[in-house]
Design an enzyme around this catalytic site. Structure first.
Site, PDB file in Angstrom:
ATOM      1  NE  ARG A  34    -110.600  -6.103 -65.857  1.00 54.68           N
ATOM      2  CZ  ARG A  34    -109.387  -6.081 -66.389  1.00 54.68           C
ATOM      3  NH1 ARG A  34    -108.348  -6.470 -65.672  1.00 54.68           N
ATOM      4  NH2 ARG A  34    -109.213  -5.690 -67.634  1.00 54.68           N
ATOM      5  CE  LYS A 199    -100.808  -1.862 -71.379  1.00 53.16           C
ATOM      6  NZ  LYS A 199    -101.988  -2.723 -71.332  1.00 53.16           N
ATOM      7  N   GLY A 352    -108.092  -0.842 -68.876  1.00 58.68           N
ATOM      8  CA  GLY A 352    -108.027  -0.958 -67.420  1.00 58.68           C
ATOM      9  C   GLY A 352    -107.705   0.373 -66.762  1.00 58.68           C
ATOM     10  N   GLY A 376    -107.319  -4.771 -73.630  1.00 59.07           N
ATOM     11  CA  GLY A 376    -106.795  -5.478 -74.798  1.00 59.07           C
ATOM     12  C   GLY A 376    -107.905  -6.134 -75.593  1.00 59.07           C
TER      13      GLY A 376
HETATM   14  P1  ADP Z   1    -105.340   1.542 -70.725  1.00 58.67           P
HETATM   15  O1  ADP Z   1    -105.036   0.587 -69.597  1.00 58.67           O
HETATM   16  O2  ADP Z   1    -106.521   2.412 -70.414  1.00 58.67           O
HETATM   17  O3  ADP Z   1    -105.425   0.863 -72.051  1.00 58.67           O
HETATM   18  P2  ADP Z   1    -102.538   2.186 -71.033  1.00 58.67           P
HETATM   19  O4  ADP Z   1    -102.192   1.004 -70.216  1.00 58.67           O
HETATM   20  O5  ADP Z   1    -102.171   2.189 -72.470  1.00 58.67           O
HETATM   21  O6  ADP Z   1    -104.092   2.560 -70.856  1.00 58.67           O
HETATM   22  O7  ADP Z   1    -101.825   3.484 -70.451  1.00 58.67           O
HETATM   23  C1  ADP Z   1    -102.051   3.947 -69.149  1.00 58.67           C
HETATM   24  C2  ADP Z   1    -100.823   4.627 -68.618  1.00 58.67           C
HETATM   25  O8  ADP Z   1    -100.389   5.647 -69.507  1.00 58.67           O
HETATM   26  C3  ADP Z   1    -101.068   5.318 -67.306  1.00 58.67           C
HETATM   27  O9  ADP Z   1    -100.371   4.610 -66.296  1.00 58.67           O
HETATM   28  C4  ADP Z   1    -100.529   6.729 -67.514  1.00 58.67           C
HETATM   29  O10 ADP Z   1     -99.750   7.189 -66.429  1.00 58.67           O
HETATM   30  C5  ADP Z   1     -99.664   6.572 -68.743  1.00 58.67           C
HETATM   31  N1  ADP Z   1     -99.482   7.820 -69.478  1.00 58.67           N
HETATM   32  C6  ADP Z   1    -100.419   8.632 -70.001  1.00 58.67           C
HETATM   33  N2  ADP Z   1     -99.868   9.724 -70.540  1.00 58.67           N
HETATM   34  C7  ADP Z   1     -98.542   9.624 -70.359  1.00 58.67           C
HETATM   35  C8  ADP Z   1     -97.422  10.445 -70.680  1.00 58.67           C
HETATM   36  N3  ADP Z   1     -97.578  11.614 -71.295  1.00 58.67           N
HETATM   37  N4  ADP Z   1     -96.187  10.008 -70.337  1.00 58.67           N
HETATM   38  C9  ADP Z   1     -96.042   8.835 -69.709  1.00 58.67           C
HETATM   39  N5  ADP Z   1     -97.042   8.014 -69.373  1.00 58.67           N
HETATM   40  C10 ADP Z   1     -98.279   8.392 -69.688  1.00 58.67           C
HETATM   41 MG    MG Z   2    -103.187  -0.339 -68.948  1.00 58.75          MG
END
Ligand code: ADP
Ligand code: MG
Length: 395
Positions: A34, A199, A352, A376
């Site tokens: 960033r 999330k 992120g 987001g």
């Molecule tokens: P982004 O920041 O790209 O939008 P999120 O914040 O929604 O993504 O999710 C990222 C997190 O999801 C990572 O820390 C990853 O470890 C977790 N994650 C992915 N798959 C699983 C899973 N099967 N069980 C638990 N956590 C998971």
């Molecule tokens: Mg995230």
């Protein structure tokens, strides 16, 4: 939106709202993506003789001064990347900020301390927010909105300050919006969206909106277990959003009705616990043992997803396919990222953690058409929401 070309910046103090919200380990910046993305706009302004005052937030200090959320390490890294010194104000709108702002010569750059040390920044009370915004605006004569990762927030530095000063959108915001507009207006088809991550509830809104637009929706990561459960399968100790099952059943029906190909995992890596070295085995997605949790998609699923991406013309990917932070469970995320690169499609990565995963896995960033700095913000844009920070720049 007006761009910075429309502003006469020479000799004037320009407040730039940037997104410098980077992950830290102590004072060490673990991913400076960033900061790097903020460099072009700041450099352009400085080269045009502006007196650049950068403001940004870091983490969630919730309106209080908290040294662990100081932007001081970011000021140092920003200076290295700009190749010019960055004066650092030890407060946001206090004596130090005023002194630093007034001391700037043409072409010089300063960074204010973490905006979220001030309760006015995130206040829901318009008056409190406005009062803080007025003090911030007082430091400068012009405003440039370039913090794309924060434009979905109705915060003082994002939403109120541009109403007080002549303003323009920075180059990063212009680029991000251009890319996301391509996805929402007339995407080349097949248009495939890949969703994962943790999330789930945050991402359900985007699914409702996307079902009317995409040809295929691939769901992996922690999100997938709520879909598998909604189809009647047991998911053991896997991540589950039990209160969203009805809504997810609705999505499954809606996808069928609209002819959207909804693609779910067929196998997963089922682990004995949430740990780097947890024992694990590949199991069918329909047969996850009660005492196991799915931490990554399995080999058949990687192949299935790659096949669904191979002929795509447009891809938006948000959310890792597994717990990529643990090497043993990073393979699914790697496979999907590689499939995006191989597809030759117009590919956008948002989020992120997804962007951090690309860099952590050592994949070439230029293998993707665009890596968004906003998680987001990009999701809310795709949902069709009005983003306060963009609306404020439009006026
Ligand atoms: P982004 O920041 O790209 O939008 P999120 O914040 O929604 O993504 O999710 C990222 C997190 O999801 C990572 O820390 C990853 O470890 C977790 N994650 C992915 N798959 C699983 C899973 N099967 N069980 C638990 N956590 C998971
Ligand atoms: Mg995230």
């Amino acid at each position: 939106m007006r761009t910075i070309d429309s502003l006469d910046v020479k000799g004037r103090r320009v407040l730039v709202r940037a997104d410098l919200n980077v992950p830290l380990d102590g004072d060490a910046i673990t991913d400076d993506g960033r900061i790097r993305a903020s460099v072009p706009t700041i450099t352009t302004l400085a080269e045009r003789g502006a007196r650049v005052i950068v403001c940004a937030h870091l983490g969630r200090p919730k309106g209080k001064v908290a040294p662990e959320f100081s932007l001081a390490p970011v000021a140092a890294r920003l200076g290295e990347l700009l190749g010019r010194p960055v004066a650092f104000a030890s407060d946001v709108v206090g004596d130090s900020a005023r002194e630093v702002a007034e001391g700037l010569e043409d072409g010089e750059v300063a960074l204010l301390e973490n905006l979220r040390f001030e309760p006015g920044e995130e206040s829901k009370d318009g008056e409190a927010r406005g009062a803080f915004a007025a003090r911030l605006a007082d430091l400068a004569e012009l405003y440039v909105g370039d913090g794309f990762g924060a434009v979905h927030r109705k915060h003082a530095s994002v939403y109120d300050v541009p109403r007080l000063l002549p303003h323009a959108a920075g180059g990063l915001v212009v680029t991000e919006v251009e890319v996301l507009r391509k996805l929402t207006e007339d995407p080349a088809r097949p248009y495939v969206v890949v969703l994962g991550g943790a999330k789930v509830s945050d991402k359900l809104g985007v699914i409702a909106n996307l079902l009317g637009k995409v040809d295929r929706l691939i769901v992996g990561g922690g999100m997938a277990y709520t879909f598998l459960k909604a189809q009647g399968h047991e998911v053991g100790n896997s991540l589950l959003q039990a209160d969203q099952l009805d809504q997810v059943r609705g999505f499954i029906d809606e996808a069928a009705k609209r002819g959207v190909d909804l693609v779910l995992p067929v196998d997963v890596l089922a682990a004995t616990g949430f740990a780097e070295d947890a024992e694990h085995e590949v199991v069918e997605a329909t047969a996850i043992p009660a005492d196991r949790e799915g931490l990554d998609i399995g080999p058949k699923t990687r192949e299935l997803f790659a096949g669904k991406l191979a002929d795509a013309a447009t891809v938006f990917w948000n959310g890792p396919m597994g717990v990529f932070e643990f090497d043993a469970f990073a393979g699914g995320t790697r496979a999907v990222a590689e499939a995006l690169i191989a597809s030759g499609a117009f590919t956008v990565v948002g989020g992120g953690d997804s962007a951090a995963a690309v860099r952590k896995l050592g994949l070439p960033e230029d293998g993707f058409s665009h890596i968004s700095t906003g998680g987001g913000a990009s999701l809310e844009y795709l949902e069709g929401k009005t983003l306060p920070g963009l609306a404020a720049l439009e006026d």
